[in-house]
Write a protein that holds these residues in place. Structure first.
Motif, PDB file in Angstrom:
ATOM      1  N   PHE A 137       0.828  -1.201   0.000  1.00  0.00           N
ATOM      2  CA  PHE A 137       0.000   0.000   0.000  1.00  0.00           C
ATOM      3  C   PHE A 137       0.866   1.255   0.000  1.00  0.00           C
ATOM      4  CE2 PHE A 137      -2.731   3.182   2.097  1.00  0.00           C
ATOM      5  CZ  PHE A 137      -3.839   3.113   1.270  1.00  0.00           C
ATOM      6  N   ILE A 138       1.878   1.282   0.847  1.00  0.00           N
ATOM      7  CA  ILE A 138       2.778   2.429   0.925  1.00  0.00           C
ATOM      8  C   ILE A 138       3.566   2.577  -0.380  1.00  0.00           C
ATOM      9  CG2 ILE A 138       4.821   3.355   2.096  1.00  0.00           C
ATOM     10  CD1 ILE A 138       2.153   3.681   3.616  1.00  0.00           C
ATOM     11  N   THR A 139       4.050   1.466  -0.912  1.00  0.00           N
ATOM     12  CA  THR A 139       4.786   1.517  -2.177  1.00  0.00           C
ATOM     13  C   THR A 139       3.907   2.061  -3.291  1.00  0.00           C
ATOM     14  OG1 THR A 139       6.129  -0.355  -1.486  1.00  0.00           O
ATOM     15  CG2 THR A 139       6.096   0.148  -3.835  1.00  0.00           C
ATOM     16  N   ALA A 140       2.658   1.603  -3.344  1.00  0.00           N
ATOM     17  CA  ALA A 140       1.735   2.090  -4.375  1.00  0.00           C
ATOM     18  C   ALA A 140       1.496   3.583  -4.214  1.00  0.00           C
ATOM     19  CB  ALA A 140       0.416   1.326  -4.306  1.00  0.00           C
ATOM     20  N   GLY A 141       1.391   4.056  -2.991  1.00  0.00           N
ATOM     21  CA  GLY A 141       1.203   5.485  -2.754  1.00  0.00           C
ATOM     22  C   GLY A 141       2.414   6.303  -3.157  1.00  0.00           C
ATOM     23  N   GLU A 142       3.600   5.787  -2.855  1.00  0.00           N
ATOM     24  CA  GLU A 142       4.820   6.507  -3.222  1.00  0.00           C
ATOM     25  C   GLU A 142       5.016   6.553  -4.727  1.00  0.00           C
ATOM     26  OE1 GLU A 142       7.690   4.302  -1.010  1.00  0.00           O
ATOM     27  OE2 GLU A 142       7.347   5.444   0.832  1.00  0.00           O
ATOM     28  N   GLU A 143       4.549   5.521  -5.426  1.00  0.00           N
ATOM     29  CA  GLU A 143       4.690   5.480  -6.885  1.00  0.00           C
ATOM     30  C   GLU A 143       3.558   6.208  -7.593  1.00  0.00           C
ATOM     31  OE1 GLU A 143       4.911   1.331  -7.725  1.00  0.00           O
ATOM     32  OE2 GLU A 143       6.954   1.144  -6.953  1.00  0.00           O
ATOM     33  N   GLY A 144       2.597   6.709  -6.827  1.00  0.00           N
ATOM     34  CA  GLY A 144       1.506   7.469  -7.416  1.00  0.00           C
ATOM     35  C   GLY A 144       0.400   6.631  -8.010  1.00  0.00           C
ATOM     36  N   ARG A 145       0.379   5.315  -7.690  1.00  0.00           N
ATOM     37  CA  ARG A 145      -0.671   4.459  -8.224  1.00  0.00           C
ATOM     38  C   ARG A 145      -1.976   4.604  -7.452  1.00  0.00           C
ATOM     39  NH1 ARG A 145       1.105  -1.052  -7.828  1.00  0.00           N
ATOM     40  NH2 ARG A 145       2.845  -0.387  -6.565  1.00  0.00           N
ATOM     41  N   ILE A 146      -1.910   5.090  -6.203  1.00  0.00           N
ATOM     42  CA  ILE A 146      -3.113   5.391  -5.431  1.00  0.00           C
ATOM     43  C   ILE A 146      -2.898   6.710  -4.725  1.00  0.00           C
ATOM     44  CG2 ILE A 146      -3.808   2.997  -5.057  1.00  0.00           C
ATOM     45  CD1 ILE A 146      -2.682   3.239  -2.228  1.00  0.00           C
ATOM     46  N   ALA A 147      -3.978   7.355  -4.364  1.00  0.00           N
ATOM     47  CA  ALA A 147      -3.880   8.638  -3.665  1.00  0.00           C
ATOM     48  C   ALA A 147      -4.347   8.452  -2.222  1.00  0.00           C
ATOM     49  CB  ALA A 147      -4.748   9.675  -4.366  1.00  0.00           C
ATOM     50  N   PHE A 148      -3.712   9.160  -1.319  1.00  0.00           N
ATOM     51  CA  PHE A 148      -4.046   9.069   0.097  1.00  0.00           C
ATOM     52  C   PHE A 148      -4.953  10.220   0.516  1.00  0.00           C
ATOM     53  CE2 PHE A 148       0.262   7.072   0.093  1.00  0.00           C
ATOM     54  CZ  PHE A 148      -0.162   5.800   0.413  1.00  0.00           C
ATOM     55  N   PHE A 149      -5.463  10.126   1.738  1.00  0.00           N
ATOM     56  CA  PHE A 149      -6.140  11.218   2.440  1.00  0.00           C
ATOM     57  C   PHE A 149      -7.356  11.775   1.711  1.00  0.00           C
ATOM     58  CE2 PHE A 149      -1.567  11.490   3.527  1.00  0.00           C
ATOM     59  CZ  PHE A 149      -1.679  10.911   4.779  1.00  0.00           C
ATOM     60  N   GLY A 150      -8.344  10.925   1.495  1.00  0.00           N
ATOM     61  CA  GLY A 150      -9.614  11.381   0.971  1.00  0.00           C
ATOM     62  C   GLY A 150      -9.685  11.513  -0.524  1.00  0.00           C
ATOM     63  N   HIS A 151      -8.647  11.154  -1.225  1.00  0.00           N
ATOM     64  CA  HIS A 151      -8.669  11.261  -2.679  1.00  0.00           C
ATOM     65  C   HIS A 151      -8.929   9.901  -3.333  1.00  0.00           C
ATOM     66  CE1 HIS A 151      -7.264  15.317  -2.286  1.00  0.00           C
ATOM     67  NE2 HIS A 151      -6.231  14.904  -1.576  1.00  0.00           N
ATOM     68  N   ILE A 152      -9.275   8.930  -2.518  1.00  0.00           N
ATOM     69  CA  ILE A 152      -9.531   7.600  -3.043  1.00  0.00           C
ATOM     70  C   ILE A 152     -10.921   7.594  -3.684  1.00  0.00           C
ATOM     71  CG2 ILE A 152      -9.827   5.168  -2.444  1.00  0.00           C
ATOM     72  CD1 ILE A 152      -7.842   5.651  -0.153  1.00  0.00           C
ATOM     73  N   HIS A 153     -11.027   7.070  -4.870  1.00  0.00           N
ATOM     74  CA  HIS A 153     -12.290   7.037  -5.591  1.00  0.00           C
ATOM     75  C   HIS A 153     -13.070   5.792  -5.198  1.00  0.00           C
ATOM     76  CE1 HIS A 153     -11.012  10.388  -7.997  1.00  0.00           C
ATOM     77  NE2 HIS A 153      -9.862   9.769  -8.193  1.00  0.00           N
ATOM     78  N   LEU A 154     -14.305   5.976  -4.770  1.00  0.00           N
ATOM     79  CA  LEU A 154     -15.155   4.876  -4.358  1.00  0.00           C
ATOM     80  C   LEU A 154     -16.230   4.633  -5.399  1.00  0.00           C
ATOM     81  CD1 LEU A 154     -15.618   5.965  -0.660  1.00  0.00           C
ATOM     82  CD2 LEU A 154     -14.036   4.266  -1.526  1.00  0.00           C
ATOM     83  N   ASN A 155     -16.655   3.398  -5.522  1.00  0.00           N
ATOM     84  CA  ASN A 155     -17.692   3.040  -6.482  1.00  0.00           C
ATOM     85  C   ASN A 155     -18.935   2.552  -5.743  1.00  0.00           C
ATOM     86  OD1 ASN A 155     -15.860   3.553  -8.450  1.00  0.00           O
ATOM     87  ND2 ASN A 155     -15.314   1.425  -8.778  1.00  0.00           N
ATOM     88  N   GLY A 156     -20.077   2.670  -6.376  1.00  0.00           N
ATOM     89  CA  GLY A 156     -21.306   2.045  -5.911  1.00  0.00           C
ATOM     90  C   GLY A 156     -21.762   2.494  -4.546  1.00  0.00           C
ATOM     91  N   TRP A 157     -22.122   1.498  -3.704  1.00  0.00           N
ATOM     92  CA  TRP A 157     -22.723   1.794  -2.410  1.00  0.00           C
ATOM     93  C   TRP A 157     -21.763   2.555  -1.512  1.00  0.00           C
ATOM     94  CZ3 TRP A 157     -20.583   0.200   2.098  1.00  0.00           C
ATOM     95  CH2 TRP A 157     -19.645  -0.830   2.031  1.00  0.00           C
ATOM     96  N   ALA A 158     -20.470   2.318  -1.638  1.00  0.00           N
ATOM     97  CA  ALA A 158     -19.507   2.992  -0.765  1.00  0.00           C
ATOM     98  C   ALA A 158     -19.512   4.497  -1.011  1.00  0.00           C
ATOM     99  CB  ALA A 158     -18.112   2.417  -0.971  1.00  0.00           C
ATOM    100  N   SER A 159     -19.576   4.904  -2.279  1.00  0.00           N
ATOM    101  CA  SER A 159     -19.581   6.339  -2.565  1.00  0.00           C
ATOM    102  C   SER A 159     -20.882   6.976  -2.086  1.00  0.00           C
ATOM    103  CB  SER A 159     -19.372   6.601  -4.053  1.00  0.00           C
ATOM    104  OG  SER A 159     -20.466   6.166  -4.800  1.00  0.00           O
TER     105      SER A 159
END
Length: 123
Positions: A89-111
């Motif tokens: 998870f940390i590696t993915a964040g450092e490489e820019g593959r995911i965004a932290f702190f509220g910038h995560i995109h949610l789909n469906g019922w979660a959003s």
């Protein structure tokens, strides 16, 4: 009697090689299909043989895991899995593959749930 070794299957129309293997009868109720078929993603026969061997080993390992049934991990195994997840998870964040702190995109019922919570808080 000569036993035939497993080998890649070439699709007649596209020329792409596939792994095709009949699912053993003891695993069939768990997998819910009679044939496993996966693309090897190549048209090169040499590369297909290499990829076929790797994919077949993964498939056989998966079937062995299904045969062994469910097992509860020990606390040490759970800690190891959590550590692996954290590092990836940390590696993915450092490489820019995911965004932290509220910038995560949610789909469906979660959003919809998050939007409902934000409306309640007034933010």
């Amino acid at each position: 009697m000569v036993l035939q070794m497993a080998r890649p299957w070439k699709h007649p129309d596209t020329g792409v090689y596939y792994l095709r293997k009949r699912v053993p009868s003891d695993v069939m109720p768990l997998v819910k299909r009679s044939m496993e078929k996966r693309s090897l993603g190549t048209k090169d026969p040499v590369e297909a043989r290499r990829l076929h061997a790797e994919a077949l080993a993964r498939l056989e390992s998966r079937w062995a895991n299904l045969r062994s049934g469910l097992m509860r991990p020990t606390p040490i195994q759970m800690a190891a899995m959590a550590g692996d997840f954290y590092r990836s998870f940390i590696t993915a964040g450092e490489e820019g593959r995911i965004a932290f702190f509220g910038h995560i995109h949610l789909n469906g019922w979660a959003s919809r749930w998050v939007k409902k919570l934000r409306r309640r808080r007034g933010s």
